[in-house]
Write an enzyme that holds these catalytic residues in place. Structure first.
Site, PDB file in Angstrom:
ATOM      1  N   ARG A 106      -6.485  -5.234  -0.919  1.00  0.00           N
ATOM      2  CA  ARG A 106      -6.586  -6.661  -0.445  1.00  0.00           C
ATOM      3  C   ARG A 106      -7.697  -7.346  -1.479  1.00  0.00           C
ATOM      4  NH1 ARG A 106      -8.075  -5.504   5.669  1.00  0.00           N
ATOM      5  NH2 ARG A 106      -7.118  -3.580   5.119  1.00  0.00           N
ATOM      6  N   LYS A 150     -12.320   8.897   1.837  1.00  0.00           N
ATOM      7  CA  LYS A 150     -11.256   9.241   2.658  1.00  0.00           C
ATOM      8  C   LYS A 150     -11.594  10.850   2.982  1.00  0.00           C
ATOM      9  CE  LYS A 150      -7.510   6.486   1.020  1.00  0.00           C
ATOM     10  NZ  LYS A 150      -7.290   5.614   2.007  1.00  0.00           N
TER      11      LYS A 150
HETATM   12  N1  BES Z   1      -4.227   2.752   0.144  1.00  0.00           N
HETATM   13  C1  BES Z   1      -4.549   2.735   1.505  1.00  0.00           C
HETATM   14  C2  BES Z   1      -3.515   2.562   2.389  1.00  0.00           C
HETATM   15  C3  BES Z   1      -2.446   3.737   2.805  1.00  0.00           C
HETATM   16  C4  BES Z   1      -2.668   4.743   3.566  1.00  0.00           C
HETATM   17  C5  BES Z   1      -1.480   3.647   1.746  1.00  0.00           C
HETATM   18  C6  BES Z   1      -1.866   5.723   3.663  1.00  0.00           C
HETATM   19  C7  BES Z   1      -0.665   4.947   2.103  1.00  0.00           C
HETATM   20  C8  BES Z   1      -0.808   5.739   3.041  1.00  0.00           C
HETATM   21  C9  BES Z   1      -5.661   1.328   1.595  1.00  0.00           C
HETATM   22  O1  BES Z   1      -6.368   1.436   0.437  1.00  0.00           O
HETATM   23  C10 BES Z   1      -6.592   1.847   2.722  1.00  0.00           C
HETATM   24  O2  BES Z   1      -7.375   2.850   2.479  1.00  0.00           O
HETATM   25  N2  BES Z   1      -6.416   1.079   3.825  1.00  0.00           N
HETATM   26  C11 BES Z   1      -7.195   1.407   5.104  1.00  0.00           C
HETATM   27  C12 BES Z   1      -8.078   0.033   5.458  1.00  0.00           C
HETATM   28  C13 BES Z   1      -8.923   0.245   6.364  1.00  0.00           C
HETATM   29  C14 BES Z   1     -10.264   0.850   5.738  1.00  0.00           C
HETATM   30  C15 BES Z   1      -9.210  -1.149   7.183  1.00  0.00           C
HETATM   31  C16 BES Z   1      -6.491   2.025   6.014  1.00  0.00           C
HETATM   32  O3  BES Z   1      -5.172   1.410   6.288  1.00  0.00           O
HETATM   33  O4  BES Z   1      -6.808   3.120   6.597  1.00  0.00           O
HETATM   34 MN    MN Z   2      -8.316   2.230   0.437  1.00  0.00          MN
END
Ligand code: BES
Ligand code: MN
Ligand code: ZN
Length: 496
Positions: free
Chosen positions: A348, A274
């Protein structure tokens, strides 16, 4: 936890007083038997000068109006015909927020019934939560002092009975808020599992599975996420068997209901790392699991007459030489294979194995999973309403109603074959990411492949687990969104 004392009305009053007021009930409030005539006159004039109309949520503080009172906080309840438990809770919360410098206060037995008075105390207690474990230099005079609320009630038995049902829910909420607030160096998967084990004191059965057991079971999806971390994964299985009414010694009769939580104690994104800005927020990527744990504590605490299981998958998602790569193919506990596209879509993968394990072992009446799963969900509904998906209309209706009843609102999102197609892979049974369009929905479609056609709902709480601003019963920070709503779901539809 705010100390709540329930007492019969008695004169005279001193210290701080919370005066709940109904619209069109101003005269009646000022004439409340707990105030002497001179003080009542002062209060009535002050409320008039402040143009206080007792609208829902309106508050006025009156300092030293007489007769040993340090302050009176008038709090509006709106119209009597519209009065609900929720409004009483919000009034209690709003008053508590204004009482920071007082050590104690009294809630007038005016306008609120015996039961609603307990709800006002519940709201006050929820609002007074603070996580200050790591503040070492704050002086005592800088800390909030408010610690004790005396609830006046003509029917103390009824108020005490209502409070006895609400206090364990507040304790569950606080457990969730504590877990979600803890920093990720402290709250590792192992530490989180230990905090679950401590709940055996409430009569919960708690099993903890570690790396070896999970590998032996074949949890390839969940272990793929944790393989880059120095922290070992855990899965915790909590059971509350309350349907027989005997708690600890009871044996399950019918099929239980089940709650499953995503517990990523820190989500760096892994190799698909990230951006730096805001990454510290990903300490609360275990909020789904934290909510399941707080809910189990609440249900056990109030000895809910229901058999319920709570399962949480606990991992840390880190980049390293042993971390999972985009392009990897893993074999899930269900036997289905998954092509990894983006290691940041890790939640997931954790849920895939835990959901399959849950439905296989317990054959529950239904499963509800909670997860801070997608940024797309935050874009869709913001921080006001949680999104949910379900393959079962009755469960969906009940969830929606429980959300309305507790002000932890939910909105149903669609599922469908066309979305499911986005998960087609050229090398494995599926890929775990369906591209940018409908990101929250394709994540739900992925989960649905691991529920084996049993009644299920998925709550994407990414926008709801943490709040940057105070609201009536939720101070900013960890919200514990879902604990009150799901406790209500159980109480209203599945207990008996
Ligand atoms: N934990 C994150 C989702 C999230 C983002 C929660 C912001 C709270 C605030 C999750 O694991 C994630 O990173 N999801 C990605 C998925 C993508 C890579 C398909 C996302 O939502 O960007
Ligand atoms: Mn994630
Ligand atoms: Zn995540």
């Amino acid at each position: 936890m705010l100390d709540v004392i329930i007492a019969k009305p008695a004169l005279p009053h001193s210290g701080a007083l919370i005066l709940p007021v109904l619209e069109d009930g101003l005269a009646a409030a000022a004439a409340w038997s707990g105030l002497d005539a001179a003080t009542a006159g002062t209060v009535a004039r002050a409320l008039d000068a402040a143009e206080f109309k007792a609208k829902k949520g309106q508050t006025v503080t009156i300092l030293a109006p007489g007769a040993g009172l340090s302050r009176v906080i008038a709090v509006g309840l709106g119209k009597e015909a519209d009065l609900t438990a929720q409004i009483a809770e919000e009034a209690g919360g709003a008053a508590a927020a204004l009482l920071g410098r007082e050590a104690a206060a009294t809630l007038a037995d005016h306008a609120l019934s015996a039961t609603l008075a307990a709800h006002a105390a519940f709201g006050a207690a929820l609002r007074c939560y603070r996580f200050d474990r790591y503040r070492t230099t704050e002086k005592p005079e800088e800390k909030p002092r408010f610690a004790s609320l005396t609830v006046l009630s003509a029917d103390t038995d009824a108020t005490a009975a209502a409070w006895a049902g609400l206090k364990p829910v507040a304790e569950g909420v606080f457990l969730t808020r504590d877990l979600v607030s803890e920093p990720p160096n402290v709250l590792t998967p192992a530490e989180m599992a230990e905090r679950c084990e401590a709940l055996t004191k409430l009569g919960l059965r708690v099993e903890v599975l570690g790396q070896k057991e999970l590998a032996k079971l074949g949890f390839g999806a969940m272990l793929g996420v944790s393989q880059g971390s120095a922290q070992e994964p855990r899965m915790v299985v909590m059971q509350w068997l309350g349907a027989g009414g005997k708690g600890k010694k009871a044996v399950a009769k019918a099929k239980p209901i089940a709650f499953v939580g995503k517990g990523v104690t820190f989500d760096s994104g892994g190799i698909s790392i990230k951006p730096a800005a805001g990454m510290e927020d990903m300490k609360w990527d275990m909020a789904g699991a934290g909510t399941v744990i707080g809910l189990m504590a609440a249900l056990a605490g109030r000895k809910a007459k229901v058999d319920v299981v709570g399962l949480v998958g606990l991992v840390e998602n880190m980049p390293s030489g042993t971390a999972q790569r985009p392009g990897d193919v893993v074999k899930t506990y269900s036997g289905q294979t998954v092509e990894i596209i983006n290691t940041d879509a890790e939640g997931r993968m954790v849920l895939a194995d835990v959901l399959w394990y849950c439905q296989e072992r317990f054959e529950p009446r239904f499963m509800v999973d909670l997860a801070t799963l997608t940024g797309a969900m935050v874009i869709t509904l913001g921080h006001e309403i949680g999104g949910f998906f379900s393959n079962d209309d009755e469960l969906a209706r009940n969830l929606h109603a429980a959300g309305e009843a507790t002000a932890e609102k939910l909105w149903r999102m669609p599922l469908g074959e066309a979305y499911d197609k986005q998960l087609k892979s050229d090398i494995a049974d599926m890929k775990h990411v369906g591209g940018r369009p409908a990101g929250a929905i394709t994540a739900a479609q992925f989960l649905q492949r691991f529920v084996n056609a049993k009644p299920w709902a998925h709550l994407d709480i990414a926008g709801m687990a943490w709040s940057s601003k105070d609201s009536a019963v939720v101070p900013k920070g960890a919200t514990a969104y879902g604990v009150r709503m799901l406790d209500r779901l159980v109480a209203d539809y599945y207990e008996g």
